[in-house]
Design an enzyme around this catalytic site. Structure first.
Site, short mmCIF file in Angstrom:
data_model
loop_
_atom_site.label_atom_id
_atom_site.label_comp_id
_atom_site.label_asym_id
_atom_site.label_seq_id
_atom_site.Cartn_x
_atom_site.Cartn_y
_atom_site.Cartn_z
N LYS A 274 0.85 -1.19 0.00
CA LYS A 274 0.00 0.00 0.00
C LYS A 274 0.88 1.23 0.00
O LYS A 274 1.70 1.42 0.89
CB LYS A 274 -0.92 0.00 1.23
N LYS B 115 -2.23 -1.50 -3.88
CA LYS B 115 -3.08 -0.31 -3.82
C LYS B 115 -2.25 0.95 -3.83
O LYS B 115 -1.29 1.03 -3.06
CB LYS B 115 -3.88 -0.40 -2.52
#
Ligand code: PBG
Length: 330
Positions: free
Chosen positions: A201, A255
């Site tokens: 992330k 992400k």
């Protein structure tokens, strides 16, 4: 590896008609590839639009069946729940995350009561919807505390598992949290609760509209660069994934999505684990607004989504997932 050569070899021959293009397709999309995020708000009988995300809404618990029905009808395997916590419930330590009557808990119970195991439920494990400073963890002297945060995340995980959440998705990026959460779940007899780790992330500008949607935008002090990854790095993503797999992650998330297709590909090649991609709010808003302004055509949505499959993703979290009927008929 090209075998053959022009003029006896002409790659355009295979593209000549729609039917032949269909036959040689390497990647396609189906409803089984999607996870639909759902935003929750307090109150009743409300479906509230989100200005920065045209076409996406926040639902009160008693209206949630509207969107879950749609997801089930579309054949989507799982929804992801995100709460917009009222300002007066936010505090320094995000204690609302441990309230068994918080929005997420109520939504899990409502969905499980109504739909049983017809659809999976995924919940974020992180404190940012609940903290007055908008960070994912606890803060002391301007530092995001790692181990102290994990203690809270363990309790948040246990609570969500107890409510019936199927897939816990730690999105906080603290070191060591997957192992500790797995251990606590097992000890409490939640061996079957899955963990989808947001392993790679990145500290990204593409989360802006999401922070608006969950109401943490005006609250966030500073940035998340001391825990989310530097977007200049890719080896580091592999290290994060390797650790999370060792600690017990069942699946991993990359992400944001579109700017990180290379990361999806290298994780898939290296680890052969289920890899999910999150087409985040900023990607959604960019594409949607460009379509609204007629800068690009609707088909850009399909193109953006199939790119994840091409990169090697098993599934995609997308705010478009409830409108697949229109998108997949391309
Ligand atoms: C919070 C969280 C974020 C998103 C999902 N979970 C935002 C953040 O880390 O600031 C972003 C999703 C999106 O932009 O669509 N841990």
């Amino acid at each position: 590896m090209i075998t053959g050569k022009y003029p006896s070899l002409r790659l355009r021959r295979n593209r000549k008609h729609l039917w032949t293009r269909k036959l040689i397709q390497e990647n396609t999309l189906s409803s089984s590839d999607f996870i639909l995020p759902i935003f929750l708000i307090e109150g009743s009988n409300k479906k509230e639009s989100i200005i920065s995300m045209p076409g996406v809404y926040r639902y009160t618990i008693n209206k949630i069946s509207q969107i879950v029905d749609r997801a089930i009808k579309a054949g989507i395997p799982m929804v992801a729940l995100f709460p917009k916590t009222k300002k007066n419930l936010k505090n320094e330590i995000g204690s609302e995350s441990l309230n068994e009557n918080n929005l997420v808990c109520k939504a899990i119970i409502e969905i499980k009561k109504r739909y049983k195991n017809e659809i999976g439920i995924m919940c974020d494990v992180a404190l940012d919807p609940y903290t007055s400073h908008g960070h994912d963890g606890l803060i002391k002297s301007n530092q995001i505390l790692n181990d102290e945060t994990i203690d809270v995340l363990i309790n948040q995980s246990l609570l969500q598992a107890e409510m019936g959440c199927d897939v816990l998705a730690p999105s906080d990026m603290m070191d060591g949290r997957i192992g500790k959460i797995r251990k606590a779940l097992d000890k409490a007899n939640y061996q079957n609760t899955q963990i989808l780790s947001y392993a790679a992330k990145y500290a990204s500008s593409f989360y802006g509209p999401f922070r608006d949607a969950v109401g943490s935008k005006g609250f966030l002090k500073g940035n998340k660069k001391t825990y989310q990854m530097d977007f200049r790095n890719s080896d580091e993503a592999l290290r994060e994934v390797a650790l999370d797999i060792k600690e017990g992650a069942d699946m991993v998330m990359v992400k944001p999505g579109m700017p990180y297709l290379d990361i999806i590909r290298s994780i898939k090649e290296k680890f052969k684990i289920p890899v999910f991609a999150y087409q985040v709010s900023g990607e959604y808003s960019l594409i949607s607004n460009a379509i609204r302004k007629k800068l690009i055509s609707n088909e850009a949505i399909y193109e953006s989504l199939v790119a994840f499959k091409r990169a090697g993703a098993n599934a995609i979290v997308s705010y478009y997932a409830d409108r697949l009927d229109k998108i997949l008929n391309k």
